[in-house]
Design a protein around this motif. Structure first.
Motif, short mmCIF file in Angstrom:
data_model
loop_
_atom_site.label_atom_id
_atom_site.label_comp_id
_atom_site.label_asym_id
_atom_site.label_seq_id
_atom_site.Cartn_x
_atom_site.Cartn_y
_atom_site.Cartn_z
N VAL A 104 0.87 -1.17 0.00
CA VAL A 104 0.00 0.00 0.00
C VAL A 104 0.91 1.23 0.00
CG1 VAL A 104 -1.82 1.24 1.20
CG2 VAL A 104 -1.74 -1.26 1.31
N SER A 105 0.86 1.98 -1.08
CA SER A 105 1.75 3.13 -1.23
C SER A 105 1.27 4.33 -0.41
CB SER A 105 1.85 3.53 -2.71
OG SER A 105 0.62 4.07 -3.15
N ILE A 106 2.18 5.24 -0.17
CA ILE A 106 1.82 6.49 0.50
C ILE A 106 0.76 7.21 -0.34
CG2 ILE A 106 2.67 8.75 1.23
CD1 ILE A 106 3.75 6.54 2.98
N LYS A 107 0.89 7.17 -1.66
CA LYS A 107 -0.09 7.81 -2.55
C LYS A 107 -1.47 7.21 -2.34
CE LYS A 107 -0.97 9.06 -7.37
NZ LYS A 107 -2.35 9.27 -7.09
N GLN A 108 -1.57 5.89 -2.21
CA GLN A 108 -2.86 5.26 -1.94
C GLN A 108 -3.44 5.74 -0.61
OE1 GLN A 108 -1.27 1.16 -2.75
NE2 GLN A 108 -3.41 0.81 -3.32
N LEU A 109 -2.59 5.88 0.39
CA LEU A 109 -3.05 6.34 1.70
C LEU A 109 -3.54 7.79 1.62
CD1 LEU A 109 -0.31 4.73 3.97
CD2 LEU A 109 -2.66 3.93 3.59
N ILE A 110 -2.90 8.59 0.80
CA ILE A 110 -3.34 9.98 0.60
C ILE A 110 -4.65 10.00 -0.19
CG2 ILE A 110 -2.79 12.17 -0.55
CD1 ILE A 110 0.20 11.53 0.12
N ASP A 111 -4.70 9.22 -1.28
CA ASP A 111 -5.89 9.21 -2.14
C ASP A 111 -7.14 8.72 -1.40
OD1 ASP A 111 -4.33 10.14 -4.21
OD2 ASP A 111 -4.19 8.21 -5.24
N THR A 112 -6.96 7.86 -0.41
CA THR A 112 -8.12 7.35 0.34
C THR A 112 -8.37 8.14 1.63
OG1 THR A 112 -6.71 5.69 1.42
CG2 THR A 112 -7.91 5.00 -0.56
N GLY A 113 -7.62 9.22 1.82
CA GLY A 113 -7.85 10.10 2.97
C GLY A 113 -7.24 9.63 4.28
N LYS A 114 -6.40 8.62 4.23
CA LYS A 114 -5.78 8.12 5.47
C LYS A 114 -4.58 8.98 5.89
CE LYS A 114 -8.77 4.95 5.39
NZ LYS A 114 -10.02 5.66 5.26
N TYR A 168 2.15 13.84 1.74
CA TYR A 168 3.36 13.04 1.90
C TYR A 168 4.07 13.47 3.18
CZ TYR A 168 2.95 11.08 -2.77
OH TYR A 168 2.52 10.39 -3.86
N PRO A 169 4.33 12.53 4.09
CA PRO A 169 5.03 12.89 5.33
C PRO A 169 6.45 13.37 5.03
CG PRO A 169 4.06 10.69 5.47
CD PRO A 169 3.96 11.13 4.05
N LYS A 170 6.90 14.34 5.80
CA LYS A 170 8.28 14.83 5.64
C LYS A 170 9.23 13.84 6.29
CE LYS A 170 6.79 19.52 5.56
NZ LYS A 170 7.17 20.62 4.87
N ASN A 171 10.37 13.65 5.63
CA ASN A 171 11.39 12.75 6.15
C ASN A 171 12.34 13.54 7.05
OD1 ASN A 171 13.48 11.00 6.64
ND2 ASN A 171 13.60 10.25 4.55
N PRO A 172 12.29 13.34 8.36
CA PRO A 172 13.16 14.09 9.27
C PRO A 172 14.65 13.82 9.04
CG PRO A 172 11.45 12.91 10.48
CD PRO A 172 11.41 12.44 9.06
N MET A 173 14.97 12.68 8.44
CA MET A 173 16.38 12.35 8.20
C MET A 173 16.93 13.12 6.99
SD MET A 173 16.81 10.32 10.69
CE MET A 173 18.32 9.42 10.48
N SER A 174 16.05 13.54 6.10
CA SER A 174 16.44 14.28 4.91
C SER A 174 15.37 15.33 4.66
CB SER A 174 16.55 13.34 3.71
OG SER A 174 16.72 14.07 2.53
N ALA A 175 15.58 16.51 5.18
CA ALA A 175 14.55 17.56 5.17
C ALA A 175 14.03 17.89 3.77
CB ALA A 175 15.10 18.81 5.83
N SER A 176 14.81 17.63 2.74
CA SER A 176 14.40 18.01 1.39
C SER A 176 13.56 16.94 0.70
CB SER A 176 15.63 18.34 0.54
OG SER A 176 16.44 17.18 0.41
N GLY A 188 7.53 5.92 0.36
CA GLY A 188 7.63 4.47 0.22
C GLY A 188 6.27 3.81 0.24
N TYR A 189 6.21 2.64 0.83
CA TYR A 189 4.95 1.91 0.92
C TYR A 189 4.95 1.06 2.18
CZ TYR A 189 7.71 -2.03 -0.86
OH TYR A 189 8.67 -3.00 -1.03
N VAL A 190 3.76 0.59 2.53
CA VAL A 190 3.62 -0.33 3.66
C VAL A 190 3.37 -1.71 3.09
CG1 VAL A 190 2.28 -0.93 5.71
CG2 VAL A 190 2.74 1.47 5.17
N LYS A 191 4.17 -2.66 3.53
CA LYS A 191 4.01 -4.05 3.14
C LYS A 191 3.15 -4.72 4.21
CE LYS A 191 6.71 -8.24 2.35
NZ LYS A 191 8.07 -8.80 2.38
#
Length: 108
Positions: free
Chosen positions: A62-72, A76-84, A89-92
């Motif tokens: 389940v991709s981050i895009k799918q989670l956004i498209d379904t309102g979950k 896109y969450p910001k990556n604290p390890m790389s601010a830019s 990714g996705y959830v397996k």
């Protein structure tokens, strides 16, 4: 001269300590973002049970895009390890024994 050496040693120790604290904070923030993404995927799974794996060892991505498209997730969450860079990714979702429960793992 001795005073300058002592000040240099103190500055080095403080610099290492500050860097370590910053890195630990970034790692903690990253872990929290991953926990939020997995929580969103768990909510997604509750509404999409027909798409979940039905065999032991099988998995669903389940991709981050799918989670956004379904309102979950709202964005896109910001990556604290790389601010830019955002976390994109996705959830397996894997089927555990007899598919009674599922394992959720974020893959970047």
């Amino acid at each position: 001269l001795a005073v300058i050496v002592v000040i240099g040693i103190i500055a080095t120790i403080c610099g290492v300590s500050v860097t370590s604290t910053i890195n630990n904070s970034k790692q903690n923030a990253y872990n929290q973002q991953v926990a939020n993404i997995i929580k969103a995927a768990e909510k997604w799974a509750l509404e999409h049970t027909e798409e979940l794996p039905e065999e032991v060892g099988a998995s669903k991505q389940v991709s981050i895009k799918q989670l956004i498209d379904t309102g979950k997730l709202s964005d896109y969450p910001k990556n604290p390890m790389s601010a830019s860079e955002p976390m994109n990714g996705y959830v397996k979702i894997s089927c555990n024994t007899n598919c009674v429960s599922y394992k959720y793992e974020y893959i970047n």
